[in-house]
Design a protein around this motif. Structure first.
Motif, PDB file in Angstrom:
ATOM      1  N   ASP A  34       0.852  -1.188   0.000  1.00 19.64           N
ATOM      2  CA  ASP A  34       0.000   0.000   0.000  1.00 19.64           C
ATOM      3  C   ASP A  34       0.892   1.244   0.000  1.00 19.64           C
ATOM      4  O   ASP A  34       1.508   1.597   1.011  1.00 19.64           O
ATOM      5  N   GLY A  35       0.970   1.905  -1.158  1.00 18.64           N
ATOM      6  CA  GLY A  35       1.826   3.080  -1.285  1.00 18.64           C
ATOM      7  C   GLY A  35       1.192   4.367  -0.831  1.00 18.64           C
ATOM      8  O   GLY A  35       1.809   5.431  -0.939  1.00 18.64           O
ATOM      9  N   ALA A  36      -0.041   4.306  -0.300  1.00 22.49           N
ATOM     10  CA  ALA A  36      -0.701   5.525   0.157  1.00 22.49           C
ATOM     11  C   ALA A  36       0.004   6.113   1.372  1.00 22.49           C
ATOM     12  O   ALA A  36      -0.047   7.322   1.606  1.00 22.49           O
ATOM     13  N   ASN A  37       0.641   5.264   2.164  1.00 24.17           N
ATOM     14  CA  ASN A  37       1.420   5.726   3.309  1.00 24.17           C
ATOM     15  C   ASN A  37       2.892   5.406   3.029  1.00 24.17           C
ATOM     16  O   ASN A  37       3.316   4.261   3.098  1.00 24.17           O
ATOM     17  N   ILE A  38       3.666   6.439   2.706  1.00 25.00           N
ATOM     18  CA  ILE A  38       5.045   6.238   2.264  1.00 25.00           C
ATOM     19  C   ILE A  38       5.902   5.619   3.367  1.00 25.00           C
ATOM     20  O   ILE A  38       6.772   4.782   3.102  1.00 25.00           O
ATOM     21  N   TYR A  81       5.028   3.567   5.864  1.00 23.62           N
ATOM     22  CA  TYR A  81       4.732   2.132   5.922  1.00 23.62           C
ATOM     23  C   TYR A  81       5.301   1.417   4.699  1.00 23.62           C
ATOM     24  O   TYR A  81       5.890   0.333   4.805  1.00 23.62           O
ATOM     25  N   ALA A  82       5.107   2.011   3.524  1.00 24.25           N
ATOM     26  CA  ALA A  82       5.531   1.371   2.282  1.00 24.25           C
ATOM     27  C   ALA A  82       7.036   1.159   2.251  1.00 24.25           C
ATOM     28  O   ALA A  82       7.520   0.093   1.835  1.00 24.25           O
ATOM     29  N   THR A  83       7.804   2.137   2.696  1.00 24.48           N
ATOM     30  CA  THR A  83       9.261   2.020   2.684  1.00 24.48           C
ATOM     31  C   THR A  83       9.731   0.908   3.611  1.00 24.48           C
ATOM     32  O   THR A  83      10.592   0.094   3.251  1.00 24.48           O
ATOM     33  N   ASN A  84       9.178   0.867   4.828  1.00 25.09           N
ATOM     34  CA  ASN A  84       9.566  -0.171   5.778  1.00 25.09           C
ATOM     35  C   ASN A  84       9.115  -1.550   5.319  1.00 25.09           C
ATOM     36  O   ASN A  84       9.842  -2.536   5.474  1.00 25.09           O
ATOM     37  N   ALA A  85       7.910  -1.618   4.745  1.00 26.25           N
ATOM     38  CA  ALA A  85       7.402  -2.900   4.263  1.00 26.25           C
ATOM     39  C   ALA A  85       8.252  -3.422   3.114  1.00 26.25           C
ATOM     40  O   ALA A  85       8.570  -4.616   3.048  1.00 26.25           O
ATOM     41  N   ALA A  86       8.631  -2.542   2.200  1.00 23.74           N
ATOM     42  CA  ALA A  86       9.454  -2.954   1.060  1.00 23.74           C
ATOM     43  C   ALA A  86      10.801  -3.495   1.534  1.00 23.74           C
ATOM     44  O   ALA A  86      11.305  -4.495   1.020  1.00 23.74           O
TER      45      ALA A  86
END
Length: 384
Positions: free
Chosen positions: A123-127, A129-134
């Motif tokens: 989910d790229g709507a929250n950068i 979260y997205a960075t840590n998840a990636a």
């Protein structure tokens, strides 16, 4: 020569204290911001990111993928949708941030040494979260890739130890310097609090000259024989002293109570804060000198102070901004201050590098005060 200065300073301090709105902003704003941001960023890193897994293969190999996902602290498997459509709905509703889709025939393709693709939806709507998840998913894929590679070599008759050494002959070991745990609080909290502080200081400094720009005020100054230099020098000393007094409890709480890092000496850091306070006050004084009234001065000041933190490059690199805009960012004292904070707090590269930050902020102060004096002189000439 300066016998009148203590009286002027006392008068200015009284005016600042009498303004209840300004007083509350100056006293409460930075401290409230410190407690707020420390509470928000008290957890050192983002982990347990909600994850959904769609296992279309239902094999031992696919269960191994799920086990690897469970073993990472950053991800937390919350549910197992039956198909991609259900996963899409979960991501849309914000119930999960990461979706992993293991395709059919995953185990078969692995066994036949065919390339297979595992879809990862973030989910790229929250950068944040997205960075840590990636990053977390990348770690899992590296481990799985290494395991499959080693098994492939073993299947070809290579000894397990040799297979492992051959596949992992180059080891890339990541190591974070200056903030080893990648703690958000170490990076953000102090800067966010000082951003509130500088906005409050800008608001106060914008009143330096415009507060005296009334006919009655200038006539009183002229009748008393007091020079404009002594008047505004005394007022400025009060403002800057108040600014520094307000930041002291912030620094005490940040470095002593909350244990935020400070890799340079506290005296050096206070001197850096002081030169910035002077430079910031000079900019506010310049705005005050050409504003027609206090409301306009406040508006001009906030137009500069509010976006200055973003422009400073602290949260988004200046090098990533448009080339035409980059020189403009360095015109503001806030840019030099927030860039310097990062160096002083986490790195402390030494005086040879940091002396230019002091020098530039000092030159900005001289320039802004000089222009303020020129505008004030032109305004004062009307009453001669």
């Amino acid at each position: 020569m300066f016998k009148q200065c203590p009286a002027i300073m006392k008068r200015e301090l009284f005016y600042m204290w009498r303004d209840k709105g300004l007083r509350n902003i100056l006293l409460i704003g930075p401290l409230l911001g410190l407690f707020l941001f420390m509470g928000i960023y008290s957890h050192p890193r983002i982990d347990h990111i909600t994850t959904a897994v769609v296992d279309l293969d239902q094999s031992e190999a696919s269960r191994q993928v799920i086990a690897e996902l469970r073993n990472t602290q950053d991800l937390e498997i919350a549910c197992y949708p039956e198909n991609f459509k259900q996963l899409e709905e979960l991501v849309k509703r914000g119930e999960v941030m990461v979706g992993v889709v293991i395709p059919e025939n995953y185990a078969k393709n692995i066994a036949l040494q065919r390339q297979t693709r595992v879809a990862v939806v973030i989910d790229g709507a929250n950068i944040t979260y997205a960075t840590n998840a990636a990053s977390a998913v990348l770690t899992v894929t590296r481990n799985l890739g290494a395991q499959v590679g080693v098994k492939t070599l073993i299947a070809r008759g290579i000894q397990p130890n040799q297979a492992k050494e051959a596949y992992q002959s180059i080891e890339f070991r990541e190591e974070a310097w200056f903030n080893p745990t990648l703690n958000y609080a170490y990076f953000l909290v102090l800067a966010l609090v000082l951003n509130i502080w500088q906005q409050c200081c800008m608001l106060a400094s914008c009143m330096n000259i415009v507060g005296e720009n009334g006919v009655r005020s200038w006539l009183q100054i002229k009748a008393s024989g007091l020079s404009a230099f002594k008047l505004f020098c005394s007022k400025s000393i009060v403002h800057i002293s108040v600014f520094m007094l307000l930041v002291l409890p912030v620094y005490y709480l940040a470095f002593v109570i909350f244990k935020l890092p400070l890799n340079c000496g506290i005296i050096t850091f206070l001197l850096f804060t002081l030169i910035f306070a002077v430079s910031l006050h000079s900019l506010g004084t310049l705005i005050s000198s050409f504003s027609s009234n206090a409301v306009d001065a406040s508006r001009f000041g906030m137009v500069i102070a509010l976006p200055s933190f973003v422009i400073s490059g602290f949260t988004w690199p200046i090098a990533a901004m448009p080339q035409w805009f980059q020189p403009l960012a360095w015109v503001l004292p806030q840019t030099w201050f927030f860039q310097g904070i990062n160096y002083f707090v986490l790195k402390n590269p030494g005086w040879e590098m940091m002396n230019r930050y002091f020098l530039v902020l000092g030159m900005m102060a001289v320039l802004c005060y000089s222009l303020s004096a020129l505008f004030t002189h032109c305004f004062q000439a009307r009453f001669r």
